[in-house]
Design a protein around this motif. Sequence first.
Motif, mmCIF file in Angstrom:
data_model
loop_
_atom_site.group_PDB
_atom_site.id
_atom_site.type_symbol
_atom_site.label_atom_id
_atom_site.label_comp_id
_atom_site.label_asym_id
_atom_site.label_seq_id
_atom_site.Cartn_x
_atom_site.Cartn_y
_atom_site.Cartn_z
ATOM 1 N N GLN A 221 -4.155 -3.809 -19.648
ATOM 2 C CA GLN A 221 -3.304 -3.555 -18.491
ATOM 3 C C GLN A 221 -3.883 -2.380 -17.699
ATOM 4 O O GLN A 221 -4.555 -1.509 -18.252
ATOM 5 N N SER A 222 -3.600 -2.346 -16.414
ATOM 6 C CA SER A 222 -4.049 -1.240 -15.576
ATOM 7 C C SER A 222 -3.166 -1.161 -14.337
ATOM 8 O O SER A 222 -2.331 -2.043 -14.087
ATOM 9 N N LEU A 223 -3.363 -0.105 -13.569
ATOM 10 C CA LEU A 223 -2.652 0.052 -12.304
ATOM 11 C C LEU A 223 -3.205 -0.923 -11.281
ATOM 12 O O LEU A 223 -4.419 -1.014 -11.080
ATOM 13 N N VAL A 224 -2.299 -1.654 -10.641
ATOM 14 C CA VAL A 224 -2.667 -2.517 -9.520
ATOM 15 C C VAL A 224 -1.746 -2.153 -8.365
ATOM 16 O O VAL A 224 -0.521 -2.188 -8.514
ATOM 17 N N GLN A 225 -2.326 -1.793 -7.245
ATOM 18 C CA GLN A 225 -1.520 -1.448 -6.084
ATOM 19 C C GLN A 225 -2.022 -2.201 -4.861
ATOM 20 O O GLN A 225 -3.193 -2.582 -4.786
ATOM 21 N N GLY A 226 -1.113 -2.424 -3.927
ATOM 22 C CA GLY A 226 -1.497 -3.165 -2.733
ATOM 23 C C GLY A 226 -0.339 -3.248 -1.762
ATOM 24 O O GLY A 226 0.702 -2.603 -1.931
ATOM 25 N N PHE A 227 -0.529 -4.076 -0.745
ATOM 26 C CA PHE A 227 0.464 -4.202 0.315
ATOM 27 C C PHE A 227 0.868 -5.657 0.499
ATOM 28 O O PHE A 227 0.031 -6.566 0.472
ATOM 29 N N TRP A 228 2.169 -5.843 0.681
ATOM 30 C CA TRP A 228 2.706 -7.142 1.059
ATOM 31 C C TRP A 228 2.594 -7.305 2.583
ATOM 32 O O TRP A 228 2.900 -6.378 3.334
ATOM 33 N N LYS A 229 2.152 -8.481 3.019
ATOM 34 C CA LYS A 229 2.092 -8.803 4.443
ATOM 35 C C LYS A 229 2.496 -10.253 4.625
ATOM 36 O O LYS A 229 1.829 -11.161 4.146
ATOM 37 N N GLN A 230 3.669 -10.424 5.243
ATOM 38 C CA GLN A 230 4.196 -11.763 5.504
ATOM 39 C C GLN A 230 4.229 -12.611 4.241
ATOM 40 O O GLN A 230 3.831 -13.773 4.223
ATOM 41 N N GLY A 231 4.720 -12.018 3.163
ATOM 42 C CA GLY A 231 4.920 -12.749 1.920
ATOM 43 C C GLY A 231 3.706 -12.847 1.026
ATOM 44 O O GLY A 231 3.803 -13.392 -0.083
ATOM 45 N N GLN A 232 2.554 -12.319 1.452
ATOM 46 C CA GLN A 232 1.342 -12.364 0.644
ATOM 47 C C GLN A 232 0.981 -10.954 0.192
ATOM 48 O O GLN A 232 1.006 -10.010 0.980
ATOM 49 N N PHE A 233 0.629 -10.815 -1.091
ATOM 50 C CA PHE A 233 0.252 -9.515 -1.638
ATOM 51 C C PHE A 233 -1.258 -9.373 -1.620
ATOM 52 O O PHE A 233 -1.989 -10.250 -2.102
ATOM 53 N N ARG B 15 -4.407 -6.839 -2.770
ATOM 54 C CA ARG B 15 -4.764 -5.730 -3.650
ATOM 55 C C ARG B 15 -5.531 -4.656 -2.880
ATOM 56 O O ARG B 15 -6.410 -4.950 -2.069
ATOM 57 N N CYS B 16 -5.216 -3.400 -3.167
ATOM 58 C CA CYS B 16 -5.883 -2.290 -2.483
ATOM 59 C C CYS B 16 -7.383 -2.269 -2.726
ATOM 60 O O CYS B 16 -8.167 -1.981 -1.823
ATOM 61 N N ALA B 17 -7.805 -2.537 -3.947
ATOM 62 C CA ALA B 17 -9.203 -2.348 -4.321
ATOM 63 C C ALA B 17 -10.162 -3.148 -3.454
ATOM 64 O O ALA B 17 -11.240 -2.672 -3.094
ATOM 65 N N ASP C 217 6.477 -6.633 4.695
ATOM 66 C CA ASP C 217 5.630 -5.483 5.041
ATOM 67 C C ASP C 217 6.005 -4.320 4.126
ATOM 68 O O ASP C 217 6.965 -3.606 4.396
ATOM 69 N N GLY C 218 5.255 -4.122 3.052
ATOM 70 C CA GLY C 218 5.598 -3.055 2.126
ATOM 71 C C GLY C 218 4.519 -2.819 1.092
ATOM 72 O O GLY C 218 3.640 -3.664 0.855
ATOM 73 N N PRO D 232 1.657 4.884 3.815
ATOM 74 C CA PRO D 232 0.620 4.613 4.812
ATOM 75 C C PRO D 232 -0.674 4.059 4.237
ATOM 76 O O PRO D 232 -1.424 3.364 4.932
ATOM 77 N N ALA D 233 -0.982 4.390 2.992
ATOM 78 C CA ALA D 233 -2.257 3.963 2.400
ATOM 79 C C ALA D 233 -2.113 3.896 0.889
ATOM 80 O O ALA D 233 -1.143 4.371 0.302
ATOM 81 N N CYS D 234 -3.121 3.284 0.250
ATOM 82 C CA CYS D 234 -3.142 3.209 -1.201
ATOM 83 C C CYS D 234 -3.254 4.610 -1.802
ATOM 84 O O CYS D 234 -3.893 5.489 -1.228
ATOM 85 N N LEU D 235 -2.645 4.810 -2.950
ATOM 86 C CA LEU D 235 -2.717 6.098 -3.626
ATOM 87 C C LEU D 235 -4.093 6.281 -4.253
ATOM 88 O O LEU D 235 -4.669 5.344 -4.823
ATOM 89 N N THR D 236 -4.616 7.479 -4.135
ATOM 90 C CA THR D 236 -5.896 7.812 -4.731
ATOM 91 C C THR D 236 -5.745 9.004 -5.650
ATOM 92 O O THR D 236 -4.766 9.759 -5.552
ATOM 93 N N ALA D 237 -6.692 9.182 -6.541
ATOM 94 C CA ALA D 237 -6.637 10.297 -7.496
ATOM 95 C C ALA D 237 -6.767 11.618 -6.766
ATOM 96 O O ALA D 237 -7.706 11.812 -5.990
#
Length: 233
Positions: free
Chosen positions: A152-164, A166-168, A195-196, A222-227
């Motif tokens: 398992q790992s962190l996965v982050q991203g943005f929803w746009k019009q029902g589609q997710f 991934r940030c990477a 939109d989220g 506003p943007a993906c989280l970074t270290a």
Amino acid sequence: MKRLLTFFTVSLLAGCASNPTVPENNITPVLTHTGGQSLGDSTSIYWFTSQQNRPVSLADRVMAGDYGDYRTDYRWRDGKLREIKREGRQLDEQQLKPFSLHVRYDTLGNAVFQRYTLGDELIPLGSRQLQQLLEEAEHGTDVVKQQRKDDQSLVQGFWKQGQFYRCADQRPLQVNFTPVLPDYVQQQVQEHQQDGYMAVIGQVRRGTLTAKTLLMLADDQPACLTAPVLLTN
């Protein structure tokens, strides 16, 4: 002093491993793994680097609800934690105040330098607070190591019009939650799907994200989280 201990405890409620004395080897790759966890109103996200199975650095972002939020940078040398720097906001006297702390340790684990400020106050750290910082560093690395073992790992991203997405890599992913989310949480996810931002702990296989833990939902991220990088080499 008690107020500092209380705030630190929020990030520890959700965890000792010894480090082998293997000599540094610059040829061995430095590996980075991500993770996170939520407990009550506190959510922690981690970025952990290791070399030859020994910790090199840990960075975190902790959102503790009404108690505030902070980011931390931890550094190890020869398998020993040597420095911690943290910045954020802490609830004090019914208001959020900026705070920062910086601690350096010698090779025996003794704090040889410490500075903690809360608002305009400079406050000494007690032995319990210093010990709790060590425990938080250990806890963060343990969380990521266990999630890595579980694939398992962190996965982050943005929803746009029902589609997710991934940030990477902006790759579109189908999202499944296992176990299934409670109805009220499913409703919150649906409300962000136009939109989220979303962050989860999960696994990506063949274009599908299987999410185990929902960490964050936001409509103003506003943007993906970074270290965070607070320490310089």
